[in-house]
Design a protein around this motif. Structure first.
Motif, PDB file in Angstrom:
ATOM      1  N   ALA A 225       0.766  -1.132  -0.021  1.00  0.00           N
ATOM      2  CA  ALA A 225      -0.044  -0.081   0.036  1.00  0.00           C
ATOM      3  C   ALA A 225       0.991   1.240  -0.067  1.00  0.00           C
ATOM      4  CB  ALA A 225      -0.905  -0.009   1.130  1.00  0.00           C
ATOM      5  N   ASN A 230      -1.074   4.461  -1.781  1.00  0.00           N
ATOM      6  CA  ASN A 230      -2.593   4.283  -1.106  1.00  0.00           C
ATOM      7  C   ASN A 230      -2.204   4.295   0.285  1.00  0.00           C
ATOM      8  OD1 ASN A 230      -5.112   3.569  -0.213  1.00  0.00           O
ATOM      9  ND2 ASN A 230      -5.091   1.885  -2.057  1.00  0.00           N
ATOM     10  N   GLY A 231      -2.553   5.786   0.865  1.00  0.00           N
ATOM     11  CA  GLY A 231      -2.247   6.111   2.177  1.00  0.00           C
ATOM     12  C   GLY A 231      -3.303   5.581   3.215  1.00  0.00           C
ATOM     13  N   ASP A 232      -4.772   5.624   2.673  1.00  0.00           N
ATOM     14  CA  ASP A 232      -5.714   5.223   3.464  1.00  0.00           C
ATOM     15  C   ASP A 232      -5.470   3.546   3.718  1.00  0.00           C
ATOM     16  OD1 ASP A 232      -7.100   7.672   3.455  1.00  0.00           O
ATOM     17  OD2 ASP A 232      -8.413   7.193   1.591  1.00  0.00           O
ATOM     18  N   ARG A 233      -5.363   2.824   2.685  1.00  0.00           N
ATOM     19  CA  ARG A 233      -5.172   1.483   2.938  1.00  0.00           C
ATOM     20  C   ARG A 233      -3.986   1.228   3.827  1.00  0.00           C
ATOM     21  NH1 ARG A 233      -2.761  -2.614  -1.185  1.00  0.00           N
ATOM     22  NH2 ARG A 233      -2.730  -4.462  -0.110  1.00  0.00           N
ATOM     23  N   TYR A 235      -2.835   2.909   6.561  1.00  0.00           N
ATOM     24  CA  TYR A 235      -3.124   3.149   7.761  1.00  0.00           C
ATOM     25  C   TYR A 235      -4.229   2.233   8.152  1.00  0.00           C
ATOM     26  CZ  TYR A 235       0.013   7.344   7.903  1.00  0.00           C
ATOM     27  OH  TYR A 235       1.028   8.274   7.889  1.00  0.00           O
ATOM     28  N   ASN A 236      -5.127   1.801   7.259  1.00  0.00           N
ATOM     29  CA  ASN A 236      -6.157   0.604   7.832  1.00  0.00           C
ATOM     30  C   ASN A 236      -5.229  -0.502   8.284  1.00  0.00           C
ATOM     31  OD1 ASN A 236      -8.209   2.356   7.519  1.00  0.00           O
ATOM     32  ND2 ASN A 236      -8.647   1.665   5.403  1.00  0.00           N
ATOM     33  N   ASP A 239      -3.818   0.033  11.527  1.00  0.00           N
ATOM     34  CA  ASP A 239      -4.686   0.035  12.689  1.00  0.00           C
ATOM     35  C   ASP A 239      -4.926  -1.361  12.879  1.00  0.00           C
ATOM     36  OD1 ASP A 239      -5.193   2.648  12.885  1.00  0.00           O
ATOM     37  OD2 ASP A 239      -6.730   2.729  11.645  1.00  0.00           O
ATOM     38  N   GLU A 333       3.141   5.894  12.766  1.00  0.00           N
ATOM     39  CA  GLU A 333       2.343   6.513  11.709  1.00  0.00           C
ATOM     40  C   GLU A 333       3.409   7.467  11.046  1.00  0.00           C
ATOM     41  OE1 GLU A 333      -0.649   8.342  14.318  1.00  0.00           O
ATOM     42  OE2 GLU A 333      -1.918   6.533  14.236  1.00  0.00           O
TER      43      GLU A 333
END
Length: 348
Positions: A225, A230-233, A235-236, A239, A333
């Protein structure tokens, strides 16, 4: 005797032609555990008595060990002494020397077995290595390394069949990529999926729905990612890793390995060197060569300079984690943000 193979150990167990001392260890710990149990049963019997079977774990009392080795078998052909998951890395030099002397004792009818079914020393590895070399001089050393992809797939098919299910080779490979190559974990996954799947065959849908994805696969998802921007993926996934209570240092180690694999393959490709040479030069086990290919494919769209910068960022992060007190979540992060930016700037 030198290092013996699995076949050699099987023959010794079948023929009851035992060495005076054994060292059994390796990264494939299900094999270590199973063959230790088979050897103990062959030497001491199915229901050994306290007179002829002596076990030591963790921190060993060397006086008691020396006494146990010299006990003559009582109403039995052999006296079996088992040292299991010993804390070799906690021993002093004098204790290690004495243990080596004890291992070299040849007491009539006694078989000493040193086994590491649950752990291998992570610090002072040389201490354990010195014990193994000492055992090799007078006894037998059997090392069980991770299995290759083909054998793993056959095991998955066998376990599925034992559960009354079929599984295709493609789906077996998919399950291995999710659960990892540890046999104990893999068998648990097969048993679980077979118990909950409704059809006669384990499907891709069953695997996607029920398989527990191991740390390495999650980290590959994370690095993939990041490299794709793909930053959203990214960080998901991060998490999820924290939710699963994965250790940040383990995340960092596995993430660094993925980038180092990619960088090695990139430089090798630019020099006209194939993956097999890379694997041999850097000591990759045969069943780990696929990690090089996977890393190379994932980073095909990123420049060599960006890969080099990413490796340096990860090296700096490793030093910081080990030398400075940081907030693990916040630091990871920030690290992902740095890697995302580097990948974006290095897109080719």
């Amino acid at each position: 005797m030198p290092v013996i193979s699995e076949t050699d150990l099987k023959k010794q167990i079948k023929d009851k032609a035992f060495s005076s001392v054994y060292a059994i260890y390796g990264s494939e710990q299900m094999y270590v555990k199973n063959y230790t149990e088979k050897l103990v049963e062959a030497v001491a019997g199915k229901n050994p008595s306290d007179f002829n079977f002596h076990t030591f774990k963790g921190e060993v009392n060397l006086d008691e060990l020396a006494a146990a080795i010299q006990i003559a078998p009582f109403m039995s052909e052999y006296n079996c002494v088992l040292l299991e998951d010993v804390f070799f890395d906690m021993m002093t030099e004098s204790e290690l020397k004495r243990l080596k002397d004890i291992c070299a004792i040849k007491s009539e009818g006694t078989v000493l077995i040193i086994s590491m079914p649950s752990a291998l020393p992570k610090s002072r590895v040389s201490a354990f290595d010195s014990i193994v070399k000492n055992v090799a001089k007078t006894g037998s050393v059997c090392v069980f390394e991770k299995l290759d992809q083909n054998r793993l797939e056959r095991y998955v098919a066998k376990w599925a069949n034992q559960n009354g299910k079929l599984i295709s080779r493609v789906n077996a490979s998919k399950l291995i990529s999710c659960a990892g190559t540890d046999l104990t974990r893999l068998k648990n996954e097969v048993d679980k999926i077979c118990a909950y799947s409704s059809g006669e065959e384990v499907t891709l849908e069953d695997i996607n729905k029920l398989a527990t994805v191991n740390l390495e696969s999650r980290i590959f998802d994370l690095s993939d990612a990041v490299i794709q921007g793909n930053g959203d993926r990214a960080y998901n996934v991060l998490d999820l890793l924290f939710y699963q209570k994965e250790e940040p240092i383990s995340m960092l180690y596995t993430l660094s390995s993925a980038y180092i694999n990619a960088y090695r393959m990139r430089v090798a490709a630019e020099c006209g060197i194939d993956k097999n040479t890379v694997a041999k030069d850097f000591g990759y086990a045969k069943n780990r060569v696929f990690t090089l290919e996977r890393a190379a494919r994932a980073t095909a769209g990123v420049s060599t300079e960006a890969l080099r910068q990413s490796v340096n960022i990860l090296l700096d992060a490793d030093l910081k984690f080990k030398s400075v007190r940081v907030n693990p979540r916040l630091y990871m992060e920030q690290l992902i943000a740095q890697l995302l930016l580097t990948a974006k700037e290095g897109r080719r």
